[in-house]
Write a protein that holds these residues in place. Structure first.
Motif, PDB file in Angstrom:
ATOM      1  N   MET A   1     -16.159  26.499  64.806  1.00 58.46           N
ATOM      2  CA  MET A   1     -16.375  26.690  63.360  1.00 58.46           C
ATOM      3  C   MET A   1     -17.507  27.696  63.156  1.00 58.46           C
ATOM      4  SD  MET A   1     -17.142  23.783  60.497  1.00 58.46           S
ATOM      5  CE  MET A   1     -15.597  22.899  60.668  1.00 58.46           C
ATOM      6  N   GLU A  20     -18.067  17.827  38.512  1.00 63.22           N
ATOM      7  CA  GLU A  20     -18.105  16.424  38.116  1.00 63.22           C
ATOM      8  C   GLU A  20     -19.273  16.174  37.170  1.00 63.22           C
ATOM      9  OE1 GLU A  20     -16.408  13.503  38.826  1.00 63.22           O
ATOM     10  OE2 GLU A  20     -14.786  14.610  39.774  1.00 63.22           O
ATOM     11  N   ARG A 152      12.262  23.821  48.745  1.00 64.22           N
ATOM     12  CA  ARG A 152      11.498  23.241  47.623  1.00 64.22           C
ATOM     13  C   ARG A 152      10.661  24.295  46.921  1.00 64.22           C
ATOM     14  NH1 ARG A 152       9.291  19.828  52.559  1.00 64.22           N
ATOM     15  NH2 ARG A 152       7.676  21.190  53.365  1.00 64.22           N
ATOM     16  N   PRO A 181       4.722   7.725  50.181  1.00 57.28           N
ATOM     17  CA  PRO A 181       3.979   8.919  49.763  1.00 57.28           C
ATOM     18  C   PRO A 181       3.906   9.986  50.850  1.00 57.28           C
ATOM     19  CG  PRO A 181       2.506   7.037  50.078  1.00 57.28           C
ATOM     20  CD  PRO A 181       3.904   6.513  50.193  1.00 57.28           C
ATOM     21  N   VAL A 182       4.058  11.233  50.415  1.00 55.58           N
ATOM     22  CA  VAL A 182       4.045  12.384  51.317  1.00 55.58           C
ATOM     23  C   VAL A 182       3.326  13.552  50.665  1.00 55.58           C
ATOM     24  CG1 VAL A 182       6.264  11.867  52.431  1.00 55.58           C
ATOM     25  CG2 VAL A 182       6.220  13.300  50.384  1.00 55.58           C
ATOM     26  N   THR A 183       2.900  14.481  51.494  1.00 49.03           N
ATOM     27  CA  THR A 183       2.470  15.783  51.012  1.00 49.03           C
ATOM     28  C   THR A 183       3.430  16.813  51.585  1.00 49.03           C
ATOM     29  OG1 THR A 183       0.160  15.107  50.818  1.00 49.03           O
ATOM     30  CG2 THR A 183       0.598  17.463  50.994  1.00 49.03           C
ATOM     31  N   LEU A 184       4.171  17.478  50.703  1.00 50.41           N
ATOM     32  CA  LEU A 184       5.112  18.520  51.118  1.00 50.41           C
ATOM     33  C   LEU A 184       4.357  19.840  51.155  1.00 50.41           C
ATOM     34  CD1 LEU A 184       8.149  17.481  48.874  1.00 50.41           C
ATOM     35  CD2 LEU A 184       7.776  16.937  51.286  1.00 50.41           C
ATOM     36  N   GLU A 185       4.428  20.526  52.280  1.00 50.25           N
ATOM     37  CA  GLU A 185       3.695  21.781  52.442  1.00 50.25           C
ATOM     38  C   GLU A 185       4.631  22.974  52.261  1.00 50.25           C
ATOM     39  OE1 GLU A 185       1.685  21.209  56.217  1.00 50.25           O
ATOM     40  OE2 GLU A 185       1.190  19.166  55.607  1.00 50.25           O
TER      41      GLU A 185
ATOM     42  N   MET B   1     -17.706  11.283  40.446  1.00 46.11           N
ATOM     43  CA  MET B   1     -18.132  11.221  41.862  1.00 46.11           C
ATOM     44  C   MET B   1     -19.564  10.679  41.929  1.00 46.11           C
ATOM     45  SD  MET B   1     -18.180  14.326  44.643  1.00 46.11           S
ATOM     46  CE  MET B   1     -16.424  14.605  44.670  1.00 46.11           C
ATOM     47  N   ILE B   6     -20.683  11.578  47.530  1.00 46.65           N
ATOM     48  CA  ILE B   6     -21.255  12.875  47.926  1.00 46.65           C
ATOM     49  C   ILE B   6     -21.840  12.778  49.329  1.00 46.65           C
ATOM     50  CG2 ILE B   6     -23.072  14.565  47.385  1.00 46.65           C
ATOM     51  CD1 ILE B   6     -22.722  13.663  44.397  1.00 46.65           C
ATOM     52  N   ILE B   9     -19.036  12.764  51.966  1.00 48.93           N
ATOM     53  CA  ILE B   9     -18.417  14.074  52.188  1.00 48.93           C
ATOM     54  C   ILE B   9     -19.358  14.977  52.981  1.00 48.93           C
ATOM     55  CG2 ILE B   9     -17.615  16.183  51.058  1.00 48.93           C
ATOM     56  CD1 ILE B   9     -16.662  14.356  48.725  1.00 48.93           C
ATOM     57  N   LEU B  10     -20.632  15.033  52.533  1.00 49.97           N
ATOM     58  CA  LEU B  10     -21.588  15.881  53.242  1.00 49.97           C
ATOM     59  C   LEU B  10     -21.796  15.383  54.665  1.00 49.97           C
ATOM     60  CD1 LEU B  10     -24.197  16.610  50.427  1.00 49.97           C
ATOM     61  CD2 LEU B  10     -22.725  18.268  51.576  1.00 49.97           C
ATOM     62  N   VAL B  13     -18.957  16.611  56.775  1.00 48.05           N
ATOM     63  CA  VAL B  13     -19.083  18.049  57.054  1.00 48.05           C
ATOM     64  C   VAL B  13     -20.119  18.276  58.154  1.00 48.05           C
ATOM     65  CG1 VAL B  13     -19.860  20.258  56.101  1.00 48.05           C
ATOM     66  CG2 VAL B  13     -18.396  18.753  54.724  1.00 48.05           C
ATOM     67  N   ASN B  16     -18.989  17.208  61.666  1.00 49.60           N
ATOM     68  CA  ASN B  16     -18.061  18.144  62.298  1.00 49.60           C
ATOM     69  C   ASN B  16     -18.752  19.409  62.757  1.00 49.60           C
ATOM     70  OD1 ASN B  16     -15.510  17.215  62.746  1.00 49.60           O
ATOM     71  ND2 ASN B  16     -14.967  17.329  60.574  1.00 49.60           N
ATOM     72  N   VAL B  17     -19.708  19.888  61.958  1.00 49.63           N
ATOM     73  CA  VAL B  17     -20.452  21.087  62.362  1.00 49.63           C
ATOM     74  C   VAL B  17     -21.179  20.786  63.673  1.00 49.63           C
ATOM     75  CG1 VAL B  17     -22.354  22.612  61.761  1.00 49.63           C
ATOM     76  CG2 VAL B  17     -20.691  21.950  60.017  1.00 49.63           C
ATOM     77  N   GLU B  20     -18.752  20.647  66.574  1.00 49.38           N
ATOM     78  CA  GLU B  20     -18.321  21.991  66.962  1.00 49.38           C
ATOM     79  C   GLU B  20     -19.409  22.671  67.785  1.00 49.38           C
ATOM     80  OE1 GLU B  20     -15.678  24.125  66.383  1.00 49.38           O
ATOM     81  OE2 GLU B  20     -14.443  22.499  65.592  1.00 49.38           O
ATOM     82  N   HIS B 175       0.453  14.650  60.057  1.00 52.06           N
ATOM     83  CA  HIS B 175       1.022  15.967  59.786  1.00 52.06           C
ATOM     84  C   HIS B 175       2.056  16.305  60.855  1.00 52.06           C
ATOM     85  CE1 HIS B 175       1.207  20.405  60.092  1.00 52.06           C
ATOM     86  NE2 HIS B 175       1.305  20.271  58.791  1.00 52.06           N
ATOM     87  N   PRO B 181       7.209  21.780  56.976  1.00 53.84           N
ATOM     88  CA  PRO B 181       6.062  20.952  57.337  1.00 53.84           C
ATOM     89  C   PRO B 181       5.663  19.966  56.234  1.00 53.84           C
ATOM     90  CG  PRO B 181       5.395  23.231  56.966  1.00 53.84           C
ATOM     91  CD  PRO B 181       6.887  23.212  56.946  1.00 53.84           C
ATOM     92  N   VAL B 182       5.320  18.758  56.668  1.00 46.41           N
ATOM     93  CA  VAL B 182       4.942  17.682  55.751  1.00 46.41           C
ATOM     94  C   VAL B 182       3.798  16.880  56.348  1.00 46.41           C
ATOM     95  CG1 VAL B 182       7.251  17.349  54.789  1.00 46.41           C
ATOM     96  CG2 VAL B 182       6.555  16.047  56.801  1.00 46.41           C
ATOM     97  N   THR B 183       3.114  16.149  55.475  1.00 44.15           N
ATOM     98  CA  THR B 183       2.208  15.105  55.924  1.00 44.15           C
ATOM     99  C   THR B 183       2.749  13.786  55.396  1.00 44.15           C
ATOM    100  OG1 THR B 183       0.306  16.584  56.011  1.00 44.15           O
ATOM    101  CG2 THR B 183      -0.155  14.229  55.823  1.00 44.15           C
ATOM    102  N   LEU B 184       3.146  12.906  56.314  1.00 43.26           N
ATOM    103  CA  LEU B 184       3.657  11.595  55.946  1.00 43.26           C
ATOM    104  C   LEU B 184       2.464  10.646  55.847  1.00 43.26           C
ATOM    105  CD1 LEU B 184       6.722  11.463  58.374  1.00 43.26           C
ATOM    106  CD2 LEU B 184       6.714  12.090  55.957  1.00 43.26           C
ATOM    107  N   GLU B 185       2.355   9.968  54.722  1.00 43.88           N
ATOM    108  CA  GLU B 185       1.212   9.075  54.504  1.00 43.88           C
ATOM    109  C   GLU B 185       1.630   7.626  54.730  1.00 43.88           C
ATOM    110  OE1 GLU B 185      -0.198  10.322  50.609  1.00 43.88           O
ATOM    111  OE2 GLU B 185       0.038  12.406  51.234  1.00 43.88           O
TER     112      GLU B 185
END
Lengths: 223, 223
Positions: A1, A20, A152, A181-185, B1, B6, B9-10, B13, B16-17, B20, B175, B181-185
């Motif tokens: 990264m 927000e 799609r 539920p899905v996310t279609l890309e 939020m 917050i 999320i931070l 991040v 992961n930094v 890496e 994913h 391509p899809v992400t199945l939840e």
């Protein structure tokens, strides 16, 4: 990264926190409106006919019986039979108005039953696709090509495109709030002055996601 | 939020930094391994039979012809016909070994053709599901219940669960790197000592994602 990626992620987080705090709808790092919902419509198998093919099959032009969500588009009274090398499907819907060339839109499941190796394509992009035989009570037409699995896509007006933060030909990821539920890309955005906001999926996408007519989508990313 | 969101999320991040920078595989904010891939297998329509139902249909126990990916599971030589109120399906696979009660696993598309309103359920969870008639050349069995659309799931060993950062009964988003391509939840994680790593999807999920046997999945979130 790398530093740029870190900056982008942190920038997105900070932008959303600020949105927000200001009481605005959150906007993703990619500048997308990920909150507003999009109606999702299922396109069952159907046929578009050229004027010549409509006359060949029915002896006259198509007869509108119901308006569809996109202005000017209609379901015709006429129905056709699809005859493939492995299977037959009766009572298939015909949509109007007539186009320059005939096109058959089926799901992968249908294509397997018919015995036709239909590729996933955007409507109108039929070069090199397989053909099929169309029949009515009184006529028969052999298509050299034109059988596709419709890719799609989302129809939207320029105002909607601006609201969602997208442009014509963008590809986006769309989350469906359905039972499975899905996310279609890689969903194609199609912007047109006459388009009403609607996402179109095929029956396989509908069955696999547990779609019903109340299901809506949200754009959650850009591809 | 709120502040906590917050912070989370931070925190993700920053984690992961740091990963890496240390040269480790990225780990999501939820502690998931989102890099390693999972084989994806399509479960075509099939039947599990109780010993009594197998004997009623074939006069004997099931005959194994091929091992499946999960140890001890096999495809049987015997086949059955499914007879629903609206349609019939021939030559349906039977999987062994026999179970306490018979179960029929179909897609939503199949269920519509058969005329059976099968719910999406995990295997074994058949209380209150519709029945169907099973037939062979020599026998017939009426099931009071047992027709389901199998809910997508991932089989994995405890070692794999530890590697992916998940536990038995977790639900995750996966994913698929497929043509559509899809992400199945809400994919159920099933951890067992005897399980080989494999995600199972149904034919509608396969057709709608452009699945083929080379397709793999990555866990990208926890639901």
């Amino acid at each position: 990264m790398n530093e740029k990626a870190i900056e982008e992620i942190l920038g997105g987080v900070i932008r959303n926190v600020l949105s927000e705090l200001k009481g605005q709808s959150p906007v993703s790092a990619a500048g997308l409106n990920t909150t507003d919902s999009i109606p999702v419509e299922l396109s069952a198998r159907h046929v578009h006919l050229s004027e010549a093919d409509a006359v060949e099959l029915f002896g006259h032009a198509l007869t509108p019986v119901r308006e569809l969500s996109q202005p000017g588009q209609f379901l015709a009274k006429e129905r056709v039979r699809l005859i493939g090398p492995k299977g037959v499907m009766d009572n298939v819907a015909v949509l109007g108005p007539s186009r320059d060339s005939s096109q058959v839109e089926v799901s992968k499941t249908d294509a397997r039953i018919l015995g036709v190796d239909a590729p996933v394509r955007q409507s109108g992009d039929v070069a090199g696709t397989p053909g099929i035989i169309l029949a009515s009570q009184t006529g028969i037409v052999g298509l050299e090509e034109g059988v596709i699995v419709a890719s799609r896509h989302i129809h939207m007006s320029p105002a909607d495109a601006s609201r969602f933060g997208v442009a014509d030909s963008d590809k986006v990821s769309v989350h469906l709030d359905s039972d499975r539920p899905v996310t279609l890309e890689e969903v194609l955005v199609r912007v047109g002055d006459s388009f009403n906001l609607a996402m179109h999926i095929d029956p396989d996408e509908g069955n696999s996601s547990g779609w019903n007519s109340q299901v809506t989508g949200r754009i959650v990313g850009r591809n």
